[in-house]
Design a protein around this motif. Structure first.
Motif, PDB file in Angstrom:
ATOM      1  N   ASP A  71      41.105  10.283  -5.203  1.00  0.00           N
ATOM      2  CA  ASP A  71      42.352  11.058  -5.052  1.00  0.00           C
ATOM      3  C   ASP A  71      43.559  10.210  -5.426  1.00  0.00           C
ATOM      4  O   ASP A  71      44.501  10.692  -6.067  1.00  0.00           O
ATOM      5  N   THR A  72      43.535   8.949  -5.027  1.00  0.00           N
ATOM      6  CA  THR A  72      44.646   8.046  -5.374  1.00  0.00           C
ATOM      7  C   THR A  72      44.797   7.962  -6.887  1.00  0.00           C
ATOM      8  O   THR A  72      45.898   8.135  -7.439  1.00  0.00           O
ATOM      9  N   ALA A  73      43.680   7.719  -7.570  1.00  0.00           N
ATOM     10  CA  ALA A  73      43.730   7.568  -9.030  1.00  0.00           C
ATOM     11  C   ALA A  73      44.139   8.873  -9.707  1.00  0.00           C
ATOM     12  O   ALA A  73      44.944   8.873 -10.641  1.00  0.00           O
ATOM     13  N   LYS A  74      43.600  10.014  -9.218  1.00  0.00           N
ATOM     14  CA  LYS A  74      43.957  11.304  -9.831  1.00  0.00           C
ATOM     15  C   LYS A  74      45.446  11.586  -9.686  1.00  0.00           C
ATOM     16  O   LYS A  74      46.098  12.074 -10.611  1.00  0.00           O
ATOM     17  N   ASN A  75      46.003  11.277  -8.513  1.00  0.00           N
ATOM     18  CA  ASN A  75      47.435  11.527  -8.288  1.00  0.00           C
ATOM     19  C   ASN A  75      48.292  10.643  -9.181  1.00  0.00           C
ATOM     20  O   ASN A  75      49.287  11.094  -9.750  1.00  0.00           O
ATOM     21  N   ILE A  76      47.893   9.380  -9.311  1.00  0.00           N
ATOM     22  CA  ILE A  76      48.690   8.479 -10.163  1.00  0.00           C
ATOM     23  C   ILE A  76      48.570   8.904 -11.623  1.00  0.00           C
ATOM     24  O   ILE A  76      49.558   8.903 -12.370  1.00  0.00           O
ATOM     25  N   CYS A  77      47.373   9.319 -12.032  1.00  0.00           N
ATOM     26  CA  CYS A  77      47.192   9.751 -13.426  1.00  0.00           C
ATOM     27  C   CYS A  77      47.961  11.045 -13.718  1.00  0.00           C
ATOM     28  O   CYS A  77      48.379  11.266 -14.864  1.00  0.00           O
ATOM     29  N   ALA A  78      48.143  11.878 -12.678  1.00  0.00           N
ATOM     30  CA  ALA A  78      48.916  13.115 -12.876  1.00  0.00           C
ATOM     31  C   ALA A  78      50.376  12.822 -13.223  1.00  0.00           C
ATOM     32  O   ALA A  78      51.102  13.690 -13.699  1.00  0.00           O
ATOM     33  N   MET A  79      50.802  11.581 -12.995  1.00  0.00           N
ATOM     34  CA  MET A  79      52.173  11.193 -13.379  1.00  0.00           C
ATOM     35  C   MET A  79      52.264  10.892 -14.876  1.00  0.00           C
ATOM     36  O   MET A  79      53.359  10.629 -15.379  1.00  0.00           O
ATOM     37  N   GLY A  80      51.113  10.909 -15.558  1.00  0.00           N
ATOM     38  CA  GLY A  80      51.137  10.700 -17.005  1.00  0.00           C
ATOM     39  C   GLY A  80      50.591   9.361 -17.458  1.00  0.00           C
ATOM     40  O   GLY A  80      51.085   8.796 -18.430  1.00  0.00           O
ATOM     41  N   MET A  81      49.566   8.861 -16.770  1.00  0.00           N
ATOM     42  CA  MET A  81      48.960   7.577 -17.185  1.00  0.00           C
ATOM     43  C   MET A  81      47.963   7.810 -18.326  1.00  0.00           C
ATOM     44  O   MET A  81      47.282   8.824 -18.374  1.00  0.00           O
TER      45      MET A  81
END
Ligand code: CP
Length: 325
Positions: free
Chosen positions: A107-117
């Motif tokens: 979930d942490t990674a998905k949320n950070i990636c949703a910022m455009g990583m």
């Protein structure tokens, strides 16, 4: 002159991976592609200060350093590598994040990636976390920066780049990986890549830290460093990872150092051109004495420089493929 993807050239044919999860699955050709790219980044960019800001091959890309374990070299050099290539690099600090409130790694990674990583560089104490993220993050390159005792692929690559730049070859060399093999992701990444490139890895240390099972990987197991001294080209000296041990694997640090520390007395019995490397952090006086760590046989700081070049190569190669998917 600024390099662009047009005048720098594209990633060589034969590299088709958007993730780097380990060296076990890579072919010799894929490893050589990354080593050659890293060598070029070192020679043409890092060794020429005028060129360091002139290679924005990853301009517009965003990379997150997702580190759940401490790091000095790996995190800093991935950050520098990304910035040298013109990317935005974000550092995630697990200790002050919402992981402390119970949020999962995925979930942490998905949320950070949703910022455009575009890329996630991940270090975690659990083996397999990079693979899990690669399976769960859509359209994002995933790079393993060390997962438990499984693999540390960019460390393996920078170790071998350091060896190749010193000897002009890898094939035919004998490389002893000495110390806490049982808890070492560096040992595994070294072994996989050295074997594929035609070198002979040997693991060495006390039997509590080097089990006979390493022979199953086709590796020689040796319990006496002194026996190895005259026949080894490269000694890779690993730190004792006390933080991963439940029971102390030897009676005292002094006893370990007596049997396994690389010191001036042992160096006399080594080949004249024997090379000393260590992934760091080093524990002076345990696996290596200060005069050896700082001496002219040591390539420890050269490894760190090569680490930036290797991480530039890996980020560019994986992101180039991820961008096409
Ligand atoms: N060699 C290595 O991985 O060092 P760090 O833990 O400081 O990143």
């Amino acid at each position: 002159m600024f390099w662009t993807p047009e005048n720098w050239g594209s990633v060589p044919e034969g590299w088709n991976r958007s993730h780097l999860l380990g060296l076990e699955d890579l072919s010799a050709k894929e490893i050589l592609i990354l080593l050659d790219l890293a060598d070029r980044f070192r020679r043409e960019v890092l060794e020429n200060p005028d060129n360091r800001r002139k290679i924005p091959l990853l301009a517009g890309k965003a990379i997150v350093n997702l580190f759940f374990e401490n790091s000095t070299r790996t995190r800093t050099s991935f950050g520098l590598a990304g910035r040298r290539l013109g990317a935005d690099v974000v550092d995630f600090a697990a200790a002050t994040s919402s992981v402390a409130k119970g949020e999962t790694v995925v979930d942490t990674a998905k949320n950070i990636c949703a910022m455009g990583m575009d890329a996630v560089v991940v270090r975690h104490s659990c083996p397999g976390v990079p693979l899990t993220l690669a399976q769960n993050l859509k359209g994002c390159a995933v790079v393993n920066a060390g997962d438990g005792a499984h693999e540390h692929p960019t460390q393996g690559l920078l170790d071998i780049l350091t060896i190749r730049r010193r000897f002009g070859r890898v094939e035919g060399l004998t490389v002893a990986v000495v110390g806490d093999i049982e808890h070492s992701r560096v040992a595994r990444s070294n072994i996989f890549a050295l074997q594929k490139l035609g070198a002979t890895p040997i693991v060495c240390g006390p039997s509590t830290l080097v089990s006979e099972h390493w022979r199953d990987l086709g590796v020689e197991v040796c319990y006496s460093l002194d026996e190895l001294l005259p026949r080894v080209d490269v000694f890779n000296l690993l730190r004792i990872q006390f933080e991963r041990q439940v029971v102390r694997p030897f009676p005292s640090i002094a006893e370990y150092a007596h049997l396994y520390a690389m010191n001036s007395e042992r160096l006399v019995h080594c080949k004249n051109d024997a090379l000393i490397i260590a992934p760091g952090p080093i524990n002076r006086g345990v696996e290596i004495t200060p005069e050896v760590a700082d001496g002219d046989r040591s390539a420890i700081l050269d490894q760190v420089t090569n680490g930036v070049a290797v991480r530039m190569a890996v980020l560019w190669a994986t992101l180039s493929v991820a961008a096409k998917r």
